[in-house]
Scaffold this motif. Structure first.
Motif, PDB file in Angstrom:
ATOM      1  N   LYS A 208       0.876  -1.103   0.155  1.00 37.18           N
ATOM      2  CA  LYS A 208      -0.055   0.070  -0.009  1.00 37.18           C
ATOM      3  C   LYS A 208       0.678   0.945   0.035  1.00 37.18           C
ATOM      4  O   LYS A 208       2.162   1.235   0.554  1.00 37.18           O
ATOM      5  N   ASN A 209       0.179   2.384  -0.591  1.00 38.50           N
ATOM      6  CA  ASN A 209       0.949   3.689  -0.510  1.00 38.50           C
ATOM      7  C   ASN A 209       2.419   3.659  -1.425  1.00 38.50           C
ATOM      8  O   ASN A 209       3.279   4.017  -0.891  1.00 38.50           O
ATOM      9  N   LEU A 210       2.220   2.679  -2.379  1.00 39.96           N
ATOM     10  CA  LEU A 210       3.420   2.726  -3.261  1.00 39.96           C
ATOM     11  C   LEU A 210       3.509   4.346  -4.233  1.00 39.96           C
ATOM     12  O   LEU A 210       2.621   4.483  -4.909  1.00 39.96           O
ATOM     13  N   HIS A 211       4.616   4.710  -4.108  1.00 37.28           N
ATOM     14  CA  HIS A 211       4.859   6.008  -4.418  1.00 37.28           C
ATOM     15  C   HIS A 211       6.038   6.145  -5.451  1.00 37.28           C
ATOM     16  O   HIS A 211       7.109   5.577  -4.964  1.00 37.28           O
ATOM     17  N   LEU A 212       5.999   6.561  -6.558  1.00 37.97           N
ATOM     18  CA  LEU A 212       6.935   6.633  -7.661  1.00 37.97           C
ATOM     19  C   LEU A 212       7.048   8.181  -8.191  1.00 37.97           C
ATOM     20  O   LEU A 212       6.291   8.858  -8.118  1.00 37.97           O
ATOM     21  N   PRO A 213       8.235   8.355  -8.090  1.00 34.08           N
ATOM     22  CA  PRO A 213       8.435  10.135  -8.578  1.00 34.08           C
ATOM     23  C   PRO A 213       7.772  10.579  -9.889  1.00 34.08           C
ATOM     24  O   PRO A 213       7.265  11.597  -9.898  1.00 34.08           O
ATOM     25  N   ARG A 214       7.644   9.698 -11.002  1.00 33.51           N
ATOM     26  CA  ARG A 214       7.193  10.312 -11.938  1.00 33.51           C
ATOM     27  C   ARG A 214       6.109   9.315 -12.867  1.00 33.51           C
ATOM     28  O   ARG A 214       5.568   9.552 -13.886  1.00 33.51           O
ATOM     29  N   PHE A 215       5.476   8.437 -11.942  1.00 33.75           N
ATOM     30  CA  PHE A 215       4.556   7.262 -12.404  1.00 33.75           C
ATOM     31  C   PHE A 215       3.672   7.289 -11.454  1.00 33.75           C
ATOM     32  O   PHE A 215       4.016   7.409 -10.288  1.00 33.75           O
TER      33      PHE A 215
END
Length: 453
Positions: A208-215
């Motif tokens: 959960k809450n997977l964060h990617l900088p540009r995607f």
């Protein structure tokens, strides 16, 4: 009577006390850790189990061994457009049935056996077919375990980090969506001996809450990708990860600065045509800045043979900036041409005045017609002259007067051609750029929706 019974009852009481003593009860408890060792020695001892032989098929048949797979995606660290790869860390699990590993669970008290050495049991020869790099995690201890259940089921779990190839189509960049796959296949066993299946239920899980900088990870799909070669058919599993590129970054870093540069180049249309250094320096500066912006964008992308959406944008913006510089060159040429025409008119008007002052007294035949022009006094009227005048009057009746053109009448307010070019450019350039924006965003946003469908 009671005293007679006492001597015989004493030995019985002593025996009962010994049997019920706590130390006696402690010795009767089962040490299941010791039992686990005995069970492992029993099923994996020398001459009892051979890890080189694959398990039988389901229900004890001679069919292929079935291995069920599920993964847990812990993180996705980067997605690189230049090298077309992405890095992922995941927990990888396999589960299969090996009836040779059945054991007594002591009434359900021994739930499973745990191993840390994978070479002691048979293991599927699975590999990641699109892997570039990969490594295990050994801090503080190797992040791997094998569990053997009483019915012979084996669960293998390991944490690994992988760098996988991800071929990308950048035609819609940066309004694109990319599909990056994770492919797992058997290296040596064909489908006659080994079959991989996705675990029922939820085979792929993402933290959960997977964060990617540009995607942004929109969704993921599981599928099968069996491959046939000269040596047979091999079982294969794949996960397709659908990534959507975050557009806000490119809007702030690329699109808005390019628009500002184009608008700044239009400032030269409002400067005086005689301000040559200011207009030239403005045009050259915006052109060089736009070229630097374009080269910086291309440096962060792989050299592909097709045209990307960002190439269309930067190319058109560069054309507008270059067109503003060419517009000043045209204005400068028209200004010099206007100055040359004015000089000729001045010389011509001066020559007319000198010529009129040197005419003999017969110039009394000329009379002013109320304006700056002069007309000849007709001395003798001939019949031929009257006929020609009648014809001219008839032609004037048939010739329609010219309609007033609003654009021409508006442009007539500006006496020189150079000023007219500047005024037209003030209107023409913004309108064309607005139409380009409308066509650009309509085209690429619509193509993006088509790709989603």
């Amino acid at each position: 009577m009671a005293g007679a019974m006492w001597p015989g009852a004493l030995p019985l009481l002593v025996l009962l006390a010994v049997l019920l003593h706590p130390s006696r009860c402690t010795q009767g408890k089962v040490n299941f850790r010791e039992k686990e060792k005995q069970v492992l020695d029993n099923i994996l001892g020398p001459g009892r189990y051979d890890a080189r032989i694959r398990p039988s098929g389901e229900n004890g048949t001679d069919g292929p061994a079935v291995v069920r797979v599920n993964i847990f995606v812990r993180s996705i660290s980067k997605i690189d457009d230049v090298t077309m790869e992405y890095s992922v860390q995941l927990t990888f699990r396999e589960q299969w049935l090996d009836e040779r590993l059945r054991f007594n669970d002591f009434g359900g008290r021994l739930k499973y056996l745990t191993l840390t050495e994978a070479n002691r049991v048979w293991m599927p020869d699975l590999f990641f077919s699109n892997e570039k790099e990969g490594h295990f995690h050994n801090i503080i201890m190797p992040n791997v375990y094998i569990r053997i259940f009483p019915n012979g089921s084996v669960l293998y779990s390991i944490r690994i980090s992988l760098t996988l190839s991800c071929p990308m189509n950048l035609k819609l960049y940066p309004l694109d969506r990319q599909i990056c796959s994770l492919r797992m296949a058997s290296y040596g066993w064909t489908t006659n001996d080994l079959v991989f299946l996705w675990k029922e239920g939820d085979p792929v899980q993402v933290v959960k809450n997977l964060h990617l900088p540009r995607f942004t990870l929109e969704k993921f799909l599981t599928d099968y990708c069996n491959s046939k070669t000269n040596t047979g058919e091999y079982s294969c599993l794949k996960v397709d990860l659908l990534f959507k590129r975050e557009f806000s970054y490119y809007l702030i870093q690329i699109y808005i600065p390019c628009c500002m540069l184009v608008i700044v180049s239009w400032v030269s249309f409002w400067l005086d045509q005689s301000a040559v250094p200011a207009r030239v320096s403005l045009g050259v500066t915006t052109l060089l800045t736009m070229a630097t912006q374009t080269s910086g964008i291309n440096a962060s992308l792989p050299p592909v043979s097709y045209t990307k959406a960002i190439d269309v944008w930067t190319g058109v913006c560069l054309t507008f900036v270059f067109g503003a510089l060419l517009e000043f060159a045209l204005v400068n040429y028209a200004s010099r041409s206007d100055m040359h025409s004015d000089n000729i008119k001045k010389q011509f008007s001066t020559g007319e005045i000198e010529h009129s002052s040197s005419i003999d007294p017969s110039s009394e035949l000329l009379e002013p017609d109320g304006s700056a022009n002069f007309a000849m006094k007709p001395l003798v009227r001939h019949p031929e002259d009257s006929m020609s005048m009648d014809k001219l009057q008839q032609c004037e009746i048939h010739v329609k007067p010219r309609k007033k053109n609003c654009c021409r009448s508006w442009l007539s307010k500006f006496p020189t051609r150079s000023k007219r070019i500047d005024v037209i450019s003030r209107i023409f350039f913004p309108i064309v750029f607005a139409f380009f924006n409308l066509a650009y965003w309509s085209t690429y946003l619509f193509r993006e929706e088509e790709g989603d469908e």
